[in-house]
Design a protein around this motif. Structure first.
Motif, mmCIF file in Angstrom:
data_model
loop_
_atom_site.group_PDB
_atom_site.id
_atom_site.type_symbol
_atom_site.label_atom_id
_atom_site.label_comp_id
_atom_site.label_asym_id
_atom_site.label_seq_id
_atom_site.Cartn_x
_atom_site.Cartn_y
_atom_site.Cartn_z
ATOM 1 N N PRO A 106 32.539 -33.306 3.824
ATOM 2 C CA PRO A 106 31.359 -33.662 4.309
ATOM 3 C C PRO A 106 30.145 -32.686 3.264
ATOM 4 N N TYR A 107 29.431 -32.742 2.911
ATOM 5 C CA TYR A 107 28.272 -32.172 3.119
ATOM 6 C C TYR A 107 27.270 -32.080 3.330
ATOM 7 N N VAL A 108 26.022 -31.411 3.332
ATOM 8 C CA VAL A 108 24.934 -31.000 4.025
ATOM 9 C C VAL A 108 24.319 -31.267 3.088
ATOM 10 N N LEU A 109 22.851 -32.450 2.551
ATOM 11 C CA LEU A 109 21.625 -33.292 2.647
ATOM 12 C C LEU A 109 20.352 -32.731 2.898
ATOM 13 N N ARG B 271 21.447 -22.533 -1.446
ATOM 14 C CA ARG B 271 22.680 -21.794 -0.885
ATOM 15 C C ARG B 271 23.928 -22.529 -1.959
ATOM 16 N N ASP B 272 24.888 -21.210 -1.909
ATOM 17 C CA ASP B 272 26.091 -22.005 -2.663
ATOM 18 C C ASP B 272 27.064 -23.782 -1.699
ATOM 19 N N MET C 87 16.319 -34.408 -3.616
ATOM 20 C CA MET C 87 17.244 -33.473 -2.353
ATOM 21 C C MET C 87 18.030 -32.851 -3.003
ATOM 22 N N ALA C 88 18.691 -31.586 -1.834
ATOM 23 C CA ALA C 88 19.554 -30.714 -2.462
ATOM 24 C C ALA C 88 20.596 -30.837 -1.667
ATOM 25 N N VAL C 89 21.378 -30.606 -2.697
ATOM 26 C CA VAL C 89 23.603 -30.927 -1.533
ATOM 27 C C VAL C 89 24.027 -29.574 -2.200
ATOM 28 N N VAL C 90 24.148 -29.723 -0.477
ATOM 29 C CA VAL C 90 24.907 -27.762 -0.269
ATOM 30 C C VAL C 90 26.113 -28.206 0.501
ATOM 31 N N PRO C 91 27.535 -27.849 -0.331
ATOM 32 C CA PRO C 91 28.771 -27.807 0.752
ATOM 33 C C PRO C 91 29.127 -27.271 1.644
ATOM 34 N N LEU C 92 29.954 -27.536 2.088
ATOM 35 C CA LEU C 92 29.727 -26.857 4.458
ATOM 36 C C LEU C 92 31.191 -25.981 3.576
ATOM 37 N N GLN D 57 39.307 -36.210 -8.387
ATOM 38 C CA GLN D 57 38.861 -35.179 -9.392
ATOM 39 C C GLN D 57 37.818 -34.728 -9.203
ATOM 40 N N HIS D 58 36.739 -34.904 -8.875
ATOM 41 C CA HIS D 58 35.684 -34.395 -8.032
ATOM 42 C C HIS D 58 36.335 -32.851 -7.303
ATOM 43 N N ASN D 59 36.819 -33.779 -6.389
ATOM 44 C CA ASN D 59 37.107 -32.782 -4.946
ATOM 45 C C ASN D 59 38.130 -31.692 -5.248
ATOM 46 N N THR D 60 39.154 -32.250 -6.052
ATOM 47 C CA THR D 60 39.507 -30.866 -6.591
ATOM 48 C C THR D 60 39.510 -30.050 -7.861
ATOM 49 N N GLU D 61 37.988 -30.947 -8.042
ATOM 50 C CA GLU D 61 37.407 -29.359 -8.895
ATOM 51 C C GLU D 61 36.509 -28.065 -8.063
ATOM 52 N N GLY D 62 36.010 -29.036 -6.736
ATOM 53 C CA GLY D 62 34.818 -28.397 -6.283
ATOM 54 C C GLY D 62 35.933 -27.713 -5.144
#
Lengths: 306, 306
Positions: free
Chosen positions: B168-171, B181-182, B257-262, B301-306
Motif C-alpha cells: 500500500p502507498y499514500v496518495l 516526505r520520503d 497528486m503526490a505518492v509516498v510509500p508507507l 521488479q518495481h517492488n524489489t527495487e522500492g
DNA sequence: AGCCTGTATAGGATTTTCCTATACCTTGCT
DNA sequence: AGCAAGGTATAGGAAAATCCTATACAGGCT
C-alpha cells in the motif's frame, strides 16, 4: 474416442437440469448411471464438463457449456434420423424409381404417372425402360423399387404380382386379305409374311404360339422398335402379332391398320409387377402400384368382354 | 426408437462394402456382429435396408440407400463432435470470459488484452468487473474461466495462484504538508482527513492497516469509484491509500497528486488468479494467464527495487 | 450439532455386444 | 450332377457395458 449417444443424452440432461439427480429422474434411470456416463465422457475427451457442488447439484464449466451445445445439436440430428426413418415407412415422399419393359412402358406408365404426380407433387418419379435381364439385376441391386414386366425368367428372389392377361392379337395392313375376318387361326398366318418385333421376350413368346400349333412363322422383316414394326405393317409389308393393347392403329406415317383376335384362346402373356421378395414397398411405390392396379382394371374388362 | 452410433457405423460399412463380411473386416469385428446390428436397426425402424444375396454380398434397397446417406451424415457429425472435444483441449480458440475486481481491471487488463487479441485474433475475449461475491459465484457456476482478484474470502473450491504483491502507498494532494516526505508512518495519517474508496475489500483492507498499528483513520469522505477518490484527493479534500500501481497521478480534472510509500513494510495485498479447483484451464485461458504473468513481472521488479 | 441434499463409489445383477461354430443357400468349377 | 467356395443368418455361450441398490462422503441448512 468413442462416445455413445446415450452418454451424451445423459450429460445434456444433467447440464440442463444443473443436477445429476434430476437428470436421472428425467431419463428414468438411477443417479449413478448418469454420473458414470458423464465421468466416462470426461475421461474419453479429457474435458472438464461439470463443476460438482456439494449438496446443490452441478454447474457447467465454460467448456462444458460449449460442449453441451454441440452435443445437443448432435442429439437432435440423431432424433431427426429416427424421424426420417419413420417417414420412410409412412410418407409418400422422396423419390421413386422403377423400370418397365419398353413394350409396356409407353402404353401403361404415362397415364398413371400423370395421375400420380398430380396427387403427390413432391415425389420425384423416374421410370426407366430396360430388357428383362437389366430389370432383374436392377431389382436385385436395389436400383429399382419395382418393375412392370412379364413373369418370365424371374429368379426366386423376385415376387411376381399378376396384374392383367394380355391375349395376343393380329395386326394387319388395312388392305390385307385377312383384315376383315372376325378371328384368325394361327395356322392361317404361318405362310403370310410376318414383321417380327425383335426383342428377346417378344420374339420367344410369339414364336412359341406358332410352335404350339405345330407350324413356323414366315418372318419377312425384323424390327427393334414398336413404332417401326407398326410402320412396316401399316405399309403392307406383312402382319405382326401384338399383345399389349394399343389405343390407336395408325402408324406414325399415317396409315391405318386392322386388328383381328387370334382364335382358340392362345396362351396370353401375364403382365404384372416384379418386386424383391421380403422387401416391403415404400409408401411411394405402394401408392403408385395401387394406381397402376386401378388403371389396368379397364383392360381386364376388355378381356372379359372379348 | 433407439439407434446406436455403433449400429449405424456397422450398417454404413456393410452398405458401402456391399458385403457384411467385408464390413466386419473393416471394422475389426466378427461378421455376425455386423449382421445382428443391421438386423437390429431394421427391426427398430421397420425399414428393409439390405437385399441379401446368396454367396455374393448384399445390396442396398432404395430406402436403404436413402437411409445410409442420412446415417452417414450423422456419423460425420458425431466425428466432428469428437474433433471439437479435442480442439477444446488443444486450440486457443472460441471465446474467453473472465472477471476482475474493478480496482485491478482497468490497470492490468487492457495492455494484456491488447497483446492477446493481437496474437489470437479469432478468440472472443470478454472481461467483466464485479465484486468478490459475484466473482466467486460466477466462478462456481462456470460463468468465468478465471478471476483476477485477491486471496480473500475464497472458498476451498477455488484455487488461488499469487501473481504479485502490491504494497500500500499514500496518495496526497500536491499541496499537502506531508506530500514531500520520503515515507510515512501509518500513525501520522490517522488524524488527517482521509478519502476512503468505499468498496468491501478495499475498505476492510485499508482499515486493517490502521487497526494493526493501533489507530483508527479519520474518514472524511467516501467514494465508490477510483476516479472520484482521485479527484477528491487531487483537490485537497484529504489523502487516500492505494495499492494498485497507477501509472499517472493526475486526476481527471487535471490536478497533480503526490505518492509516498508507507513505512515499515505493511502487509501487502496479494493479487492473483482464482480458478476452479480440479478444472483444467482452457487453452485460451492458459494463454491469457501466461501473458498476464509475463506482464505483472514488471511490477514485481518495481517492488524489489522500492 | 444434526439432518438434508446431492454426488461419487462399490459390488453384484442384468442387458447388450461379441465371438465361435454351424446351418443354409447359391455360384462356379469339375 | 456333384462338390468346393463364398456369403449370410442363427445358436449359444463368453465378455463387456450398463444399470441398480446400498453406501460413503461432504457441504448447506436449521
Amino acid at each position: 474416442m468413442q462416445l455413445t449417444l446415450k452418454q451424451l443424452r445423459y450429460f445434456v440432461a444433467a447440464g440442463e437440469n444443473a443436477s445429476v439427480t434430476k437428470a436421472a429422474q428425467a431419463m428414468f434411470v438411477s443417479q449413478p448411471s448418469i454420473s458414470s456416463a458423464i465421468l466416462h465422457i470426461e475421461e474419453q475427451t479429457g474435458l472438464d464438463l461439470l463443476i460438482r457442488h456439494h449438496a446443490q447439484g452441478v454447474s457447467l464449466t465454460p467448456t462444458g457449456q460449449r460442449f453441451l451445445l454441440k452435443a445437443k445439436q448432435l442429439l437432435t440430428e440423431a432424433d431427426n434420423l429416427g424421424k426420417f426413418a419413420t417417414s420412410l415407412t409412412e410418407d409418400v415422399s422422396g423419390s421413386l424409381r422403377f423400370v418397365s419393359l419398353p413394350t409396356l412402358a409407353p402404353v401403361l406408365v404415362p397415364p398413371v404417372m400423370h395421375q400420380f404426380v398430380e396427387r403427390h407433387r413432391d415425389v420425384q418419379v423416374q421410370c426407366e425402360e430396360a430388357d428383362q435381364e437389366k430389370i432383374i439385376s436392377g431389382l436385385l441391386t436395389g436400383r429399382f423399387e419395382f418393375a412392370l414386366t412379364y413373369d418370365i425368367k424371374l429368379p426366386p428372389e423376385l415376387d411376381f404380382t399378376p396384374l392383367v392377361d394380355f391375349p395376343p392379337y393380329v395386326l394387319l395392313p388395312q388392305t390385307h386379305p385377312l383384315a376383315a375376318r372376325d378371328e384368325l387361326q394361327i395356322q392361317e398366318l404361318a405362310a403370310e409374311p410376318m414383321v417380327l418385333l425383335d426383342w428377346p421376350l417378344s420374339r420367344d413368346y410369339f414364336y412359341s404360339l406358332f410352335l404350339a400349333a405345330g407350324v413356323e412363322p414366315n418372318v419377312a422383316y425384323r424390327a427393334k422398335s414398336l413404332a417401326m414394326v407398326r410402320g412396316l405393317v401399316a405399309n403392307g409389308l406383312g402382319y405382326t402379332l401384338f399383345n399389349t393393347p394399343l389405343a390407336n392403329h395408325i402408324s406414325l406415317d399415317g396409315n391405318q391398320m386392322a386388328v383381328v383376335p387370334l382364335a382358340g384362346s392362345p396362351r396370353p402373356t401375364c403382365l404384372g409387377l416384379a418386386t424383391l421378395h421380403g422387401v416391403r414397398a415404400t409408401p411411394a411405390a405402394a401408392a403408385f402400384i395401387d394406381m397402376l392396379q386401378q388403371h389396368v382394371g379397364q383392360f381386364d374388362q376388355h378381356n372379359t368382354e372379348g
